[in-house]
Design a protein around this motif. Structure first.
Motif, PDB file in Angstrom:
ATOM      1  N   UNK A   1       0.830  -1.197   0.000  1.00 49.75           N
ATOM      2  CA  UNK A   1       0.000   0.000   0.000  1.00 49.75           C
ATOM      3  C   UNK A   1       0.871   1.256   0.000  1.00 49.75           C
ATOM      4  N   UNK A   2       1.935   1.244   0.807  1.00 51.73           N
ATOM      5  CA  UNK A   2       2.852   2.384   0.839  1.00 51.73           C
ATOM      6  C   UNK A   2       3.476   2.625  -0.534  1.00 51.73           C
ATOM      7  N   UNK A  31      -1.063  -1.249  13.192  1.00 54.16           N
ATOM      8  CA  UNK A  31      -1.719  -0.057  12.660  1.00 54.16           C
ATOM      9  C   UNK A  31      -0.861   0.629  11.619  1.00 54.16           C
ATOM     10  N   UNK A  32      -1.449   1.585  10.931  1.00 50.72           N
ATOM     11  CA  UNK A  32      -0.746   2.282   9.857  1.00 50.72           C
ATOM     12  C   UNK A  32       0.478   3.032  10.373  1.00 50.72           C
ATOM     13  N   UNK A  33       0.329   3.706  11.512  1.00 55.06           N
ATOM     14  CA  UNK A  33       1.459   4.464  12.051  1.00 55.06           C
ATOM     15  C   UNK A  33       2.575   3.533  12.522  1.00 55.06           C
ATOM     16  N   UNK A  34       2.179   2.381  13.068  1.00 59.09           N
ATOM     17  CA  UNK A  34       3.189   1.414  13.487  1.00 59.09           C
ATOM     18  C   UNK A  34       3.950   0.867  12.284  1.00 59.09           C
ATOM     19  N   UNK A  35       3.217   0.595  11.209  1.00 60.47           N
ATOM     20  CA  UNK A  35       3.861   0.107   9.995  1.00 60.47           C
ATOM     21  C   UNK A  35       4.818   1.145   9.416  1.00 60.47           C
ATOM     22  N   UNK A  36       4.484   2.419   9.619  1.00 64.34           N
ATOM     23  CA  UNK A  36       5.311   3.500   9.064  1.00 64.34           C
ATOM     24  C   UNK A  36       6.627   3.682   9.819  1.00 64.34           C
ATOM     25  N   UNK A  38       8.913   1.664   9.795  1.00 64.36           N
ATOM     26  CA  UNK A  38       9.914   1.182   8.848  1.00 64.36           C
ATOM     27  C   UNK A  38       9.963   2.038   7.590  1.00 64.36           C
ATOM     28  N   UNK A  39       8.988   2.895   7.423  1.00 67.92           N
ATOM     29  CA  UNK A  39       8.944   3.785   6.249  1.00 67.92           C
ATOM     30  C   UNK A  39       8.544   5.175   6.723  1.00 67.92           C
TER      31      UNK A  39
END
Length: 222
Positions: A1-2, A31-36, A38-39
């Motif tokens: 998705x990113x 969650x989205x912020x947790x996934x971020x 790494x990005x």
């Protein structure tokens, strides 16, 4: 998705209102912020939404949160000040108190886990275990026409369910992923839930052989 967000230059609006309604044995979802983490460059593209409606069973308060980068939150605050009503101070005070308490959230999850265990036990004679890793819905594969199944269930047992095909789009040239399923919300108390599950079990076990609805693959499904 990113990767797609970067390639096509779009924002990600992550609706995470069910993030704290999960089965304890599976643990919390990412969650989205947790996934971020790494990005980190993706933080400029993410708005993560949550609310008290599912976490604390306070849908009527209409209070929640939105999280993102400082620049994005400033833009959203400016926009809301122009187009949206403000949340009354008493509701904000109540929301702050509820967000500060995790005990009721843990108890909420325990109650849902208890009801899913009851569902697996009650429906075992007809359906396989379809316990999801999160949320409070139960999708049962009834086969045949799920709209007619929902009508029959309501008229004969007083139990309401939503036809699965009403909740999903039919892809071009494909089949609706909700076809043949009924969705149940396990939101009543334990006693009412057990009674309803028993009625569901009995009517489908009985109806499969009565020809009222063509339940060709009761208990099966994708």
């Amino acid at each position: 998705l990113f990767d797609k967000a970067e390639k096509h230059n779009f924002f990600i609006f992550a609706d995470e209102c069910y993030s704290e309604i999960y089965r304890e044995k599976h643990g919390p979802p990412v969650g989205a912020l947790e996934a971020a983490k790494e990005r980190p460059e993706m933080l400029e593209r993410i708005f993560a939404f949550n609310s008290l409606s599912k976490r604390s069973n306070l849908a009527g308060m209409r209070v929640g949160t939105v999280m993102g980068s400082k620049a994005n939150i400033k833009a959203m605050r400016d926009y809301r000040n122009t187009v949206a009503p403000q949340v009354a101070s008493p509701l904000q005070e109540a929301a702050a108190a509820v967000y500060d308490d995790e005990a009721h959230v843990i108890e909420n999850r325990r109650l849902y886990d208890e009801k899913y265990e009851a569902a697996a036990e009650a429906l075992a004679p007809v359906f396989a275990d379809h316990t999801p890793p999160g949320g409070f819905f139960l999708y049962l594969p009834v086969g045949g026409d799920e709209t007619e199944a929902a009508k029959m269930l309501w008229s004969e047992t007083g139990v309401k369910a939503v036809p699965g095909s009403y909740l999903a789009l039919t892809p071009k040239g494909g089949s609706n992923p909700g076809r043949g399923f009924l969705r149940f919300a396990l939101v009543a108390d334990a006693a009412v839930t057990r009674e309803a599950l028993g009625r569901v079990r009995d009517v489908f076990a009985e109806g499969a052989g009565h020809g009222r609805v063509a339940f060709e693959n009761v208990g099966g499904g994708a």
